[in-house]
Structure formats: C-alpha cells, structure tokens
Write a protein that holds these residues in place. Structure first.
Motif, PDB file in Angstrom:
ATOM      1  N   ILE A   1     -39.026  22.256   0.037  1.00 43.44           N
ATOM      2  CA  ILE A   1     -38.250  20.948   0.329  1.00 43.44           C
ATOM      3  C   ILE A   1     -37.152  20.555  -0.595  1.00 43.44           C
ATOM      4  O   ILE A   1     -36.171  20.677   0.070  1.00 43.44           O
ATOM      5  CB  ILE A   1     -39.457  19.633   0.080  1.00 43.44           C
ATOM      6  CG1 ILE A   1     -40.544  19.836   1.265  1.00 43.44           C
ATOM      7  CG2 ILE A   1     -38.581  18.454   0.509  1.00 43.44           C
ATOM      8  CD1 ILE A   1     -41.490  18.889   1.073  1.00 43.44           C
TER       9      ILE A   1
ATOM     10  N   THR B   1     -44.454  21.295   4.065  1.00 44.52           N
ATOM     11  CA  THR B   1     -43.226  21.365   3.501  1.00 44.52           C
ATOM     12  C   THR B   1     -42.229  22.114   4.662  1.00 44.52           C
ATOM     13  O   THR B   1     -41.230  21.681   4.892  1.00 44.52           O
ATOM     14  CB  THR B   1     -43.068  22.554   2.443  1.00 44.52           C
ATOM     15  OG1 THR B   1     -43.592  23.770   2.771  1.00 44.52           O
ATOM     16  CG2 THR B   1     -43.856  22.030   1.144  1.00 44.52           C
TER      17      THR B   1
ATOM     18  N   ASN C   1     -38.826  20.358   6.407  1.00 44.72           N
ATOM     19  CA  ASN C   1     -37.649  21.073   6.847  1.00 44.72           C
ATOM     20  C   ASN C   1     -37.021  20.636   7.915  1.00 44.72           C
ATOM     21  O   ASN C   1     -35.851  20.472   8.199  1.00 44.72           O
ATOM     22  CB  ASN C   1     -37.584  22.601   6.471  1.00 44.72           C
ATOM     23  CG  ASN C   1     -38.038  23.015   5.155  1.00 44.72           C
ATOM     24  OD1 ASN C   1     -38.355  24.356   4.938  1.00 44.72           O
ATOM     25  ND2 ASN C   1     -38.145  22.086   4.332  1.00 44.72           N
TER      26      ASN C   1
END
Length: 329
Positions: free
Chosen positions: A100, A150, A154
């Motif tokens: 991240i 994560t 994105n």
C-alpha cells in the motif's frame, strides 16, 4: 522509443517482462527498480550487457527513491509487491507497508514526474469470498487475507489518482502466474516450483487440503504479453480499468501435480496436509474484458506452460543448487 520503469523487475514476473520489453522496437530503455528482498540479480544477468538496460537498487517504501526512479521515464510497469497470502497473515504490517505505502509512493512519484501510464499488478485475491464463477471484474466479495486487502486498496488508489490527477492506470488481476524464474525457495514459495522441487528430488510433495482446490493457472508469457499490451494501449476506454489476466480454465491441484508427474516420468504420490487459512476453494477467470479492450489472448495453455516450466527448472541446475542438487550447469 520509450524508457519504461519496471518496479520489482528482479522478481519472477518483472524479470520476464524486462527481458521482453528490451526486445520490443517501441522501447528505448528499461530501468529496473528492486530491493532484492524477494527478487534476484540472477534473474537479470542476461540483460546487464545490454546498453539499454538500467539497474537501480532501492525500495519503493522510500518516496525519494521512487522519484529518482521516475526520472526521464515515460511509462511504469509496477510489479513490486510482497506476495503470498500466508506471509501476509504472518506479517500484515510489512505486507501493508510494501503493497500500500509502496504503491502510493510509486503513483505519487509518477504524478510528480508527469508520467501518465502506469500498469500495475493487481490480484485475483481481490474477489475474496464472492462465490460466483467465473470471476468478473465488477463482482468482488470480502477479502480473506491482509494481502487481498492491500491489492484491493491499490485499485482504489488507482481510481482516485486517475480522477484527480489524470493518471492512466491499468490494473492486471493476475490468476496464479507460473513459469521460469519463479522463486522455489523459502516458506512462501508458489505451489508449482514446490511440486517441481519434490519431483526432481524424488520426494512426495505436500498438498494443502484434499487436492480439489482449483485455480486458473496462467503461464508467465501470457502475463508479460498483457503488460506490454496495456503499456501501449491507445484505446482510452482501456485505461482506469482492471482486467483478469488468466487462461479461462480451471485446474485442480491434483490435476496440476499429475501433469508435472507425467513430465517428470515419476510415480510419486502426494501427501495431504491441512488446508491453508485464507485460501479460496475455487478460482476461474472471465477474460472477455481483457480480450475486448486490451486485445489480450493467452497463447500458452496450462499444459504447454507446465512442460516448458519443468524443463526450464530441470535444465537450470544452478538455480536448483539451493535445493541441494549440486551446481552443475
């Protein structure tokens, strides 16, 4: 003649991509940024003599490093990530920091450097517990691991940066990519290198669960082709989208092992262990969107890719040296 930055370019997919980009007449130079935490310079050794290849050791968690890497670059293929569902469960903080914060650094450095096109590695783990098969990009469920969280974040950041700053992000949701240079070492190695390792050592591999878990296994050449198509996609409808990158076919772990066993000429039978936490039972991609907007076409089917992969491992004894099989070439 574009200069393209490949983050995570010393890793499995990134190194295959960097090599392919240097063969593309539209590419003037390829710069690889990697901190070598999971990648290796061995994966790039054939590229170092090429004057168009640029090596930069550094960590995407450092924003200044990302800015330097973006200097005089026209497009980015962002492959750097800390993969593996089990690793993310064991160490969610590092997974978050790399996947991240690191990705946010890359996106922001691109914005500040005037780079528009960013192709980034997304993941089929984003589908989480959504039961429908095949997986379609618009239908996702609850994530089942920190890693899945994560990779979804994105995608959210990519959408925000496209809307606010005019970036042209394209996310590629990989479905179980395999092939040459995939790291066979360490506690979080992917299943195919581990099966190959066991077969070459004449040892029974361990299959987590009953062996009926299925995946849309995808040979790395297909993923590389998708990245290149996305980097040069001229269709504006193709940007600020995510795409399934797969073959559109299911293979169970037992079927996978049997295909590799045939390639090895082995009679080994696997051992069975407990199912892994955070794993989905089945995965299958609908790749029609990638076909329509990116012109993606998986040219290497699973069985052919497995044969190529097995022969590559068998032929690269130096790569296998860490498995205790000697260092002959």
């Amino acid at each position: 003649m574009m200069r393209i930055l490949v983050t995570g370019g010393a890793g499995f997919i990134g190194s295959n991509l960097a090599a392919a980009l240097l063969k593309d007449s539209r590419v003037g130079a390829v710069r690889v940024l990697d901190n070598l935490s999971t990648g290796s310079k061995e994966n790039l050794e054939a590229l170092f003599p090429d004057g168009r290849f640029e090596w930069m050791e550094g960590d995407i968690r450092d924003y200044d490093t990302c800015l330097k890497a973006c200097n005089d670059v026209q497009a980015i293929s962002h492959q750097a990530a800390l993969g593996s569902v089990p690793r993310s469960i064991a160490d969610p903080l590092t997974t978050n920091a790399v996947n991240i914060t690191g990705t946010l650094n890359v996106f922001t450095a691109a914005k500040e450097s005037g780079i528009k096109r960013i192709v980034y590695a997304a993941s089929s783990s984003t589908y989480g517990d959504h039961p429908a098969l095949p997986k379609k990009e618009e239908n996702i469920g609850n994530p089942l691991s920190p890693y899945a969280v994560t990779k979804y974040v994105n995608e959210l950041y990519a959408g925000v940066y496209a809307a606010l700053y005019g970036l042209e992000p394209i996310g590629l949701r990989y479905f179980n990519i395999f092939g040459p240079r995939q790291n066979p070492r360490g506690p979080y190695a992917a299943v195919i290198p581990l099966f190959v390792k066991a077969l070459l050592n004449n040892e029974a591999p361990v299959i987590n669960g009953d062996g009926q878990h299925s995946r849309d296994f995808t040979f790395v050449d297909n993923a590389v082709a998708a990245n290149i198509q996305a980097l040069f996609a001229a269709n504006k409808a193709a940007v600020n989208q995510v795409y399934n990158i797969a073959c559109g076919a299911q293979t169970s772990l037992l079927e996978l092992f049997n295909l590799l066993k045939t390639a090895a000429g082995s009679a080994l039978m696997p051992d069975f262990g407990p199912a892994r936490a955070g794993d989905v039972r089945h995965s299958l991609a609908d790749i029609s969107k990638a076909k329509e907007l990116l012109g993606y076409d998986p040219l290497v089917p699973v069985n052919e890719g497995l044969m190529q992969t097995f022969e590559w491992y068998r032929s690269n004894r130096r790569f296998l040296g860490a498995w205790g099989m000697g260092n002959s070439q």
